[in-house]
Design a protein around this motif. Sequence first.
Motif, mmCIF file in Angstrom:
data_model
loop_
_atom_site.group_PDB
_atom_site.id
_atom_site.type_symbol
_atom_site.label_atom_id
_atom_site.label_comp_id
_atom_site.label_asym_id
_atom_site.label_seq_id
_atom_site.Cartn_x
_atom_site.Cartn_y
_atom_site.Cartn_z
ATOM 1 N N ALA A 1 -11.699 7.277 -5.687
ATOM 2 C CA ALA A 1 -10.296 6.664 -5.941
ATOM 3 C C ALA A 1 -9.781 5.741 -4.942
ATOM 4 C CB ALA A 1 -9.480 7.906 -6.062
ATOM 5 N N LEU A 2 -8.744 5.094 -5.124
ATOM 6 C CA LEU A 2 -8.055 4.101 -4.230
ATOM 7 C C LEU A 2 -6.526 4.856 -4.098
ATOM 8 C CD1 LEU A 2 -8.239 1.509 -2.723
ATOM 9 C CD2 LEU A 2 -7.014 0.422 -4.732
ATOM 10 N N ASN A 3 -6.352 4.940 -2.852
ATOM 11 C CA ASN A 3 -5.015 5.308 -2.162
ATOM 12 C C ASN A 3 -4.494 4.175 -1.435
ATOM 13 O OD1 ASN A 3 -3.708 6.613 0.352
ATOM 14 N ND2 ASN A 3 -3.301 7.839 -1.066
ATOM 15 N N VAL A 4 -3.226 4.116 -2.116
ATOM 16 C CA VAL A 4 -2.179 3.118 -1.446
ATOM 17 C C VAL A 4 -1.108 3.578 -0.886
ATOM 18 C CG1 VAL A 4 -1.177 0.721 -1.778
ATOM 19 C CG2 VAL A 4 -3.070 1.514 -3.281
ATOM 20 N N SER A 5 -1.022 3.157 0.544
ATOM 21 C CA SER A 5 0.150 3.673 1.313
ATOM 22 C C SER A 5 0.641 2.830 2.295
ATOM 23 C CB SER A 5 -0.169 5.099 1.928
ATOM 24 O OG SER A 5 -1.184 4.845 2.974
ATOM 25 N N VAL A 6 1.968 2.910 3.061
ATOM 26 C CA VAL A 6 2.431 2.192 3.891
ATOM 27 C C VAL A 6 1.405 2.229 5.180
ATOM 28 C CG1 VAL A 6 4.281 1.257 5.394
ATOM 29 C CG2 VAL A 6 4.869 1.758 3.018
ATOM 30 N N ASP A 7 1.051 1.448 5.719
ATOM 31 C CA ASP A 7 0.433 1.276 6.992
ATOM 32 C C ASP A 7 1.233 2.006 8.092
ATOM 33 O OD1 ASP A 7 -1.128 1.174 9.284
ATOM 34 O OD2 ASP A 7 -1.814 -0.830 8.960
ATOM 35 N N SER A 8 0.584 3.310 8.721
ATOM 36 C CA SER A 8 1.431 4.037 9.682
ATOM 37 C C SER A 8 1.588 3.501 10.705
ATOM 38 C CB SER A 8 0.572 5.381 9.477
ATOM 39 O OG SER A 8 -0.653 5.339 10.052
ATOM 40 N N THR A 9 0.673 2.358 11.266
ATOM 41 C CA THR A 9 1.074 1.621 12.620
ATOM 42 C C THR A 9 1.695 0.565 12.497
ATOM 43 O OG1 THR A 9 -0.973 0.104 11.956
ATOM 44 C CG2 THR A 9 -1.500 2.444 12.831
ATOM 45 N N LYS A 10 2.354 0.096 11.406
ATOM 46 C CA LYS A 10 3.349 -0.882 11.100
ATOM 47 C C LYS A 10 4.468 -0.580 10.428
ATOM 48 C CE LYS A 10 -0.394 -4.328 11.406
ATOM 49 N NZ LYS A 10 -0.776 -5.609 10.772
ATOM 50 N N GLN A 11 5.625 -0.938 10.991
ATOM 51 C CA GLN A 11 6.901 -0.430 10.198
ATOM 52 C C GLN A 11 7.303 -1.502 9.174
ATOM 53 O OE1 GLN A 11 10.255 -0.375 12.967
ATOM 54 N NE2 GLN A 11 11.733 0.851 11.486
ATOM 55 N N ALA A 12 7.667 -0.713 7.940
ATOM 56 C CA ALA A 12 8.252 -1.442 6.791
ATOM 57 C C ALA A 12 9.540 -1.730 7.262
ATOM 58 C CB ALA A 12 7.945 -0.628 5.649
ATOM 59 N N VAL A 13 9.763 -2.904 6.502
ATOM 60 C CA VAL A 13 11.448 -3.226 6.781
ATOM 61 C C VAL A 13 11.980 -3.536 5.214
ATOM 62 C CG1 VAL A 13 12.750 -5.308 7.823
ATOM 63 C CG2 VAL A 13 10.802 -4.597 9.186
#
Length: 383
Positions: free
Chosen positions: A110-122
């Motif tokens: 399965a493929l999980n897609v999430s915001v990279d926890s080491t970088k902040q989304a803007v």
Amino acid sequence: MYQIKFLKPLTLNQGSLLPKNPKKNQRNVAASYEISSAITISNDLGEQFFYGRATLACQLRLYDSDEMKNVETKYTPIAITTVEWTAGKRAMDVKLEIPSKYLQPGKYIALNVSVDSTKQAVDEMNVSDITHDELREEWFPEWKKIVGDCVESIDISSTNLQIFPTTSSLLKISNEVPVKSERFAIRSISDVVLYEELSGEIARHLWDAGIIVNNLSKQQFEKFLYRNETSPKGTNLQILELGTGIGLVAIHLSKMSRDSEFLATDLPDAKEICTMNIGLNEVQEQVKFSELDWEDDVPALKQWDIIITTDCTYNPLYYDALIKVLKRESNKDTKIILAHKFREPITESEFFVKIQAHFHLERQMWYNAQGQSLTHIGLYSLK
């Protein structure tokens, strides 16, 4: 509040790598697999795309079985890549190439897609400093008259950018390629794991008001219902959900109130996916699904302690039918929770004017999501 969504099923295909020094019978056998899909980041209904920047971590997970209840815990990560979402995008492809030795036929991925926890989304459209009062005054200046002026009113704000991750449905590894996963994605919202359809009927998707209700703690929920008192009927309650969709709210509340019984109702389009989710969360002894068309003239199902509906007041064509059902299924002791995310405030205000003729607003909660949306949760009782 945004959601990462799969636009296409996960596809397993032959990769571009060939084996080194292949044997005669292996010259046309690929040494890798290509795993691909397409994703977007949008609001719950998909009509507003995330206008900002985010680094997305795409993690390929390996499973020994297709037991869905452990999809977020019992897996082995075998590959990860990142992709960059930028303002103005509406969709993007995701591809990973994996040596075939890591993907054993008979197992699952399965493929999980999430915001990279080491970088902040803007969020380029960030307006998180807008207050509840500013939102209410901007959208409907006479909101106290429209929604109902209520002494017991709570304002809750979320100033953090929320982008919910997603996981594809499990795909069985096979030498016979291409192979595609099923048309579902998997959502994990606190203690609930859910199937969600990639496309199709709106009843088979996750809606924001349901997430907001789901995020209330047991203490917050009970305080909203009964102030600081306990339920006069104890914990063995009869609870009806109207417009359950994929079943998030009924399933979540059933885990908070193990002695209560729930009837999750919706149109036939929701039956398959809601029933799947009830089974996936192993609450089928507490939660039953039943088809219910609000426009049908039928007797009351039973006397309910609580009736709850989330994001079901967006279509003016069904306002009268919904109010008719609420009146039929409630009595003077029934607690009614209506949660609604405003999308077209002028049109949707009509519902709140109509309901005041029959129901009393006892308590209300306003949820301000980064100044971009406003959700109203009202506690009503029959007049």
